[in-house]
Each structure stands twice: as C-alpha cells, then as structure tokens.
Design an enzyme around this catalytic site. Structure first.
Site, PDB file in Angstrom:
ATOM      1  N   ILE A 141     -26.533  21.693  50.898  1.00 22.47           N
ATOM      2  CA  ILE A 141     -27.629  21.115  50.130  1.00 22.47           C
ATOM      3  C   ILE A 141     -28.939  21.809  50.503  1.00 22.47           C
ATOM      4  O   ILE A 141     -29.335  21.823  51.665  1.00 22.47           O
ATOM      5  CB  ILE A 141     -27.730  19.600  50.382  1.00 22.47           C
ATOM      6  CG1 ILE A 141     -26.385  18.923  50.060  1.00 22.47           C
ATOM      7  CG2 ILE A 141     -28.847  18.984  49.555  1.00 22.47           C
ATOM      8  CD1 ILE A 141     -26.335  17.455  50.436  1.00 22.47           C
ATOM      9  N   CYS A 142     -29.619  22.343  49.519  1.00 23.93           N
ATOM     10  CA  CYS A 142     -30.813  23.157  49.752  1.00 23.93           C
ATOM     11  C   CYS A 142     -31.876  22.438  50.575  1.00 23.93           C
ATOM     12  O   CYS A 142     -32.396  22.992  51.540  1.00 23.93           O
ATOM     13  CB  CYS A 142     -31.409  23.584  48.404  1.00 23.93           C
ATOM     14  SG  CYS A 142     -33.006  24.415  48.528  1.00 23.93           S
TER      15      CYS A 142
END
Length: 273
Positions: A141-142
C-alpha cells in the site's frame, strides 16, 4: 518571463482513460505537438492503481474490489498500490533535456515537488520532506511508507508520487488525497488473518494523513485545485494555458486505453511507450 505550459483538466474519467491520457500526453510532448504540460484529473469510480511491477495474485482481494465497485488499473509507473477516490490527481510531462529536469531521479523529484509543497502551504498545512532515514521495508500500500522527497505532515505521508522516463520524456504523476476511505482501502487487499488486517489498519492511521484530517474540516475539490494550480505556477515560474483535446486526440486516448489499460492487461505489464 514565465514559460508557457499546457494545462489540461478533464472531467472525472474511467481508470483506463485516465492512465491512457497520461501516456498520450507523453507521446504528444515527445513529438513536439504540445509544450510541457500539467494535468489535473479525477476518477468517476473508486480506483486502485497498481505499480508497473506490482504483483496481483495473492495481494489483491477481488471480492473486496467487487464489494466497493472499485476499478483496477496498472500504471506505467512503479511503486505500490494507490486508492484514488476523493483526491486531486496530477501529472507533469516534460523533456529530460529541459533545464528544470535534473539527471538524478531524486533531484528531479525534489525540484518538481516544490510546487506540491507550496500548494500545501497555501492551504495552511505545514509539510516537510520525508527523511532520508526512512524505512526500506516495502509495502503493498503506497501511503504506508513515504519515499525520498515525498511530503509528510506531522510525520505522516500526505501525498504519493511516481515517475518514469521514456525516450527522453519524463512523466511524474501523483495522488493528493483530500480524504481517504481507509475501511475501503484495507478491504482491497488480502491478509493472512483478520487480526493482521485489523492491526495493519490501526497502524495505517499513524502513517498516513489527508488534507481534511490536517485542516480539521472538509475542503472542496475546487479549493484544493486552486491551491495546487497556484503552487505549481509560482514555484515552476510557468504560465498555464488551458488546452482542449481534439476528436483525433481523444480517439488516440481511447486506443491506448484499450491496448494498454483494459482489465485484460492487469496481470501483465503495459506495453512500453
């Protein structure tokens, strides 16, 4: 004297069209059909964009995607997955030969991100650059982990950016979340146990933030958009000239979308520019 750049802001679009339009701008600038360009855009459905090299199998929860009516698209840039919903998304297309583009990837990120930093200041948000001592742990997840020269507010990541260089042209695009649906975000990924999912979700609030959270009140897209347009204009010392795409250009965008960004291409990589 300010340099003139093209400015494009289109209505919310399908995920494939949004990614195809970024790629088309890169093509057009390389061919000399448009000057350097800044684009602002939105999404007509919640969309999870995944990095060019990011794995899908065993990572993405497709039942969660279906539950939230969320689209999935593979970006031409690298990095981790980003949920695009209530945000301003931007892209910059500029030649590597331009005097503003450093040969170093990190320096180029830093130079272009100054416009983003200025925009947050105009909104009344104090931001800083992520420390070079950030963790090297990779995340699916960025917004769980800032990269070099990305911006943080109160120690939490507040924007996500990615960059690619193809045939002498640099494309940088990024996500500027106004708010974030964390419940939806964590429904889109697979976890070995529900306990792990819960723990990761709780920890996420300590790692990521948004414009609304930092200001303590809801901000409209228009207010955010105006701040970022001013921020980029001031710091890059540019004059933005709005452009409208022709029917032929839109036809090209749709062709790129079908060839490179349809759901049939998710498990593979998009073709090279």
């Amino acid at each position: 004297m300010r340099e003139k750049w093209a400015f494009l802001e289109n209505t919310p679009q399908d995920a494939a069209i949004n990614m195809a339009l970024d790629e088309a701008l890169l093509h057009w600038h390389r061919k000399g059909e448009i000057p350097p360009a800044l684009r602002f855009y939105r999404w007509n459905k919640p969309t999870l964009s995944i990095g060019y090299f990011q794995k899908v199998d065993g990572k993405i929860d497709f039942q969660g995607m279906k539950k939230h009516h969320c689209q999935l698209v593979r970006r031409m840039t690298g990095g981790s997955a980003v949920l695009h919903e209530d945000e301003l998304t931007y892209s910059i297309v500029i030649s590597e030969e331009h005097e503003r583009v450093a040969s170093s990837i990190r320096q180029a990120y830093y130079d272009l991100s100054k416009g983003i930093l200025r925009a947050y200041q105009l909104l009344g948000i104090q931001v800083d650059y992520a420390s070079e001592q950030i963790s090297k742990e990779r995340s699916t997840i960025c917004f769980e982990q800032p990269a070099f020269y990305e911006l943080v507010a109160n120690g939490k990541k507040i924007s996500g950016n990615a960059q690619i260089r193809k045939r002498g042209i640099l494309l940088q695009h990024g996500s500027i979340p106004i708010s974030m649906n964390v419940e939806m975000l964590f429904d889109l990924f697979q976890f070995s146990t529900e306990q792990l999912k819960k723990r990761k979700k709780q920890g996420f609030y300590k790692k990521a933030t948004t414009i609304n959270t930092e200001l303590g009140e809801k901000q409209s897209y228009e207010v955010v958009r105006n701040a970022f347009q001013q921020g980029f204009s001031e710091i890059l010392n540019i004059e933005l000239e709005p452009i409208t795409l022709t029917d032929e250009q839109w036809k090209e965008v749709y062709q790129i979308a079908e060839a490179n960004y349809s759901e049939n291409n998710i498990k593979g990589a998009v073709s090279h520019v």
